[in-house]
Design a protein around this motif. Structure first.
Motif, short mmCIF file in Angstrom:
data_model
loop_
_atom_site.label_atom_id
_atom_site.label_comp_id
_atom_site.label_asym_id
_atom_site.label_seq_id
_atom_site.Cartn_x
_atom_site.Cartn_y
_atom_site.Cartn_z
N GLY A 202 0.79 -1.23 0.00
CA GLY A 202 0.00 0.00 0.00
C GLY A 202 0.82 1.27 0.00
N ILE A 203 2.16 1.13 0.17
CA ILE A 203 3.02 2.32 0.11
C ILE A 203 3.77 2.31 -1.22
N GLY A 204 3.55 3.33 -2.00
CA GLY A 204 4.20 3.46 -3.30
C GLY A 204 5.41 4.37 -3.24
N GLU A 205 5.97 4.65 -4.41
CA GLU A 205 7.20 5.45 -4.47
C GLU A 205 7.01 6.85 -3.90
N LYS A 206 5.91 7.49 -4.24
CA LYS A 206 5.69 8.87 -3.80
C LYS A 206 5.68 8.97 -2.27
N THR A 207 4.94 8.08 -1.61
CA THR A 207 4.87 8.10 -0.15
C THR A 207 6.21 7.70 0.47
N ALA A 208 6.86 6.69 -0.11
CA ALA A 208 8.16 6.25 0.42
C ALA A 208 9.18 7.38 0.35
N MET A 209 9.22 8.06 -0.79
CA MET A 209 10.17 9.19 -0.94
C MET A 209 9.86 10.28 0.09
N GLN A 227 3.42 10.25 14.49
CA GLN A 227 3.26 11.49 13.74
C GLN A 227 2.70 11.26 12.34
N LEU A 228 2.62 10.00 11.93
CA LEU A 228 2.14 9.68 10.59
C LEU A 228 0.62 9.62 10.57
N SER A 229 0.07 9.68 9.36
CA SER A 229 -1.38 9.51 9.23
C SER A 229 -1.75 8.10 9.68
N ALA A 230 -2.99 7.95 10.12
CA ALA A 230 -3.44 6.64 10.62
C ALA A 230 -3.30 5.58 9.54
N SER A 231 -3.57 5.94 8.30
CA SER A 231 -3.50 4.98 7.20
C SER A 231 -2.08 4.47 6.98
N VAL A 232 -1.13 5.41 6.89
CA VAL A 232 0.26 5.02 6.65
C VAL A 232 0.82 4.28 7.85
N ARG A 233 0.50 4.73 9.05
CA ARG A 233 1.00 4.06 10.26
C ARG A 233 0.51 2.61 10.32
N MET A 242 8.15 -7.50 6.72
CA MET A 242 8.50 -7.37 5.31
C MET A 242 9.28 -6.08 5.05
N LEU A 243 9.02 -5.05 5.82
CA LEU A 243 9.78 -3.82 5.69
C LEU A 243 11.26 -4.09 5.93
N HIS A 244 11.57 -4.78 7.03
CA HIS A 244 12.97 -5.06 7.36
C HIS A 244 13.59 -6.04 6.36
N LEU A 245 12.80 -7.02 5.93
CA LEU A 245 13.31 -7.97 4.93
C LEU A 245 13.60 -7.26 3.61
N SER A 246 12.68 -6.41 3.18
CA SER A 246 12.88 -5.70 1.92
C SER A 246 14.11 -4.81 1.97
N ARG A 247 14.37 -4.27 3.13
CA ARG A 247 15.57 -3.44 3.27
C ARG A 247 16.84 -4.28 3.11
N ARG A 248 16.83 -5.47 3.69
CA ARG A 248 18.00 -6.35 3.55
C ARG A 248 18.18 -6.77 2.08
N LEU A 249 17.06 -7.02 1.39
CA LEU A 249 17.15 -7.41 -0.01
C LEU A 249 17.64 -6.25 -0.88
N ALA A 250 17.27 -5.03 -0.52
CA ALA A 250 17.62 -3.86 -1.33
C ALA A 250 19.08 -3.44 -1.18
N GLU A 251 19.66 -3.77 -0.04
CA GLU A 251 21.02 -3.28 0.23
C GLU A 251 22.07 -4.09 -0.52
N ILE A 252 22.93 -3.39 -1.23
CA ILE A 252 24.04 -4.03 -1.93
C ILE A 252 25.13 -4.37 -0.91
N HIS A 253 25.60 -5.60 -0.94
CA HIS A 253 26.66 -6.04 -0.03
C HIS A 253 28.02 -5.67 -0.61
N CYS A 254 28.85 -5.06 0.21
CA CYS A 254 30.15 -4.59 -0.25
C CYS A 254 31.31 -5.36 0.39
N ASN A 255 31.03 -6.62 0.74
CA ASN A 255 32.05 -7.45 1.39
C ASN A 255 32.12 -8.83 0.75
#
Length: 295
Positions: A202-209, A227-233, A242-255
């Motif tokens: 439910g969160i797209g690019e515009k809201t994420a940015m 402090q966020l709107s009830a919908s986004v919160r 999934m937020l934390h998992l997606s972050r791990r998937l998005a991060e490029i490993h430099c080691n």
């Protein structure tokens, strides 16, 4: 022949350029082939794209990084990762090996590592080389913008031959109002349809940015949920894992445990090796482009 210029290294996202080269011609219905029927359209296009970038950005050193077949640590962590990708076209598959032979003929190292993606190899090498010299990354993949730094520029290939957008920390911020590391946080929230991970539903690019521009990081967003709107919160609270998992998937490993000595990637063309490979693949017309003579 040796290129004499200030030292800089170009890290090439090989698969991104090869796929671009393939589809640039395949969509027209024409596939370049040798007399024996071996498809070479992607190889031919790759050389043209690659050499234009070399002429434009004038690196003294070059390394080409590749994805390998088989699984990666990301697929192990999230089984659906890139699960939406279709198989490579039959005419492209034999060109995976051919292009590495062509890159070898240029005296350019081919780098890859099982279990990791080309992005991770590029990130690892960029981190290493940027300690001593300027780094450019040639790609069409915006995921690599997270690697931008004062010493590392990302060159995005745009539509049309020889059309580039060069991202530095300044130009990245000017365009997106984001710091390089914040690219990861935006993707953690919005997901990535191409790589097939959802982020927060439910969160797209515009809201994420907007969230990352305002709060700076995923951690700060989570610290300020009230402090966020009830919908986004609610969306974030319902998809924290999934937020934390997606972050791990998005991060490029430099080691990634790879090594590539600088001396081994100086761009020094061996005329005989290049012309022999071009003749073998029946693309001697490229000799003039590269500036080597047909032997």
């Amino acid at each position: 022949m040796t290129r004499n210029n200030q030292q800089s290294i170009m890290l090439v996202d090989g698969m991104a350029i090869l796929f671009r080269a393939y589809f640039a011609t395949a969509t027209s219905g024409y596939i370049r082939r040798t007399k024996a029927g071996i498809p070479t359209n992607a190889v031919y296009g790759f050389v043209r794209y690659f050499w234009d970038a070399v002429q434009t950005f004038n690196p003294s050193h070059v390394v080409c990084c590749w994805d390998l077949g088989g699984g990666t640590f990301r697929a192990e962590e999230f089984a659906a990762y890139k699960g939406n990708r279709s198989e490579a076209p039959d005419d492209l598959v034999p060109q995976f090996a051919l292009i590495r032979e062509v890159v070898d003929s240029f005296g350019i190292p081919n780098i890859s590592y099982q279990g990791f993606e080309a992005d991770d190899c590029i990130g690892t090498l960029a981190s290493h080389y940027s300690e001593d010299m300027n780094v450019t990354i040639l790609t069409g993949d915006h995921d690599l913008l997270q690697l931008v730094s004062p010493q590392t520029s990302v060159i995005i290939m745009k539509k049309g031959h020889g059309n580039y957008k060069v991202y530095t920390p300044e130009s990245l911020y000017e365009e997106k109002q984001l710091l390089p590391r914040q690219i990861i946080d935006v993707k953690a929230l919005m997901g990535d349809a191409s790589d097939n991970y959802p982020g927060v539903r439910g969160i797209g690019e515009k809201t994420a940015m907007k969230l990352i521009q305002e709060y700076g990081s995923v951690e700060s967003v989570l610290e300020n949920l009230n402090q966020l709107s009830a919908s986004v919160r609610t969306k974030i609270e319902n998809d924290l894992e999934m937020l934390h998992l997606s972050r791990r998937l998005a991060e490029i490993h430099c080691n990634v445990p790879i090594e590539c000595q600088l001396d081994g990637c100086m761009l020094e063309l061996d005329q005989f090796l290049i012309t022999s490979k071009f003749e073998e693949l029946e693309m001697s017309s490229l000799c003039g482009l590269i500036g080597v003579e047909v032997v």
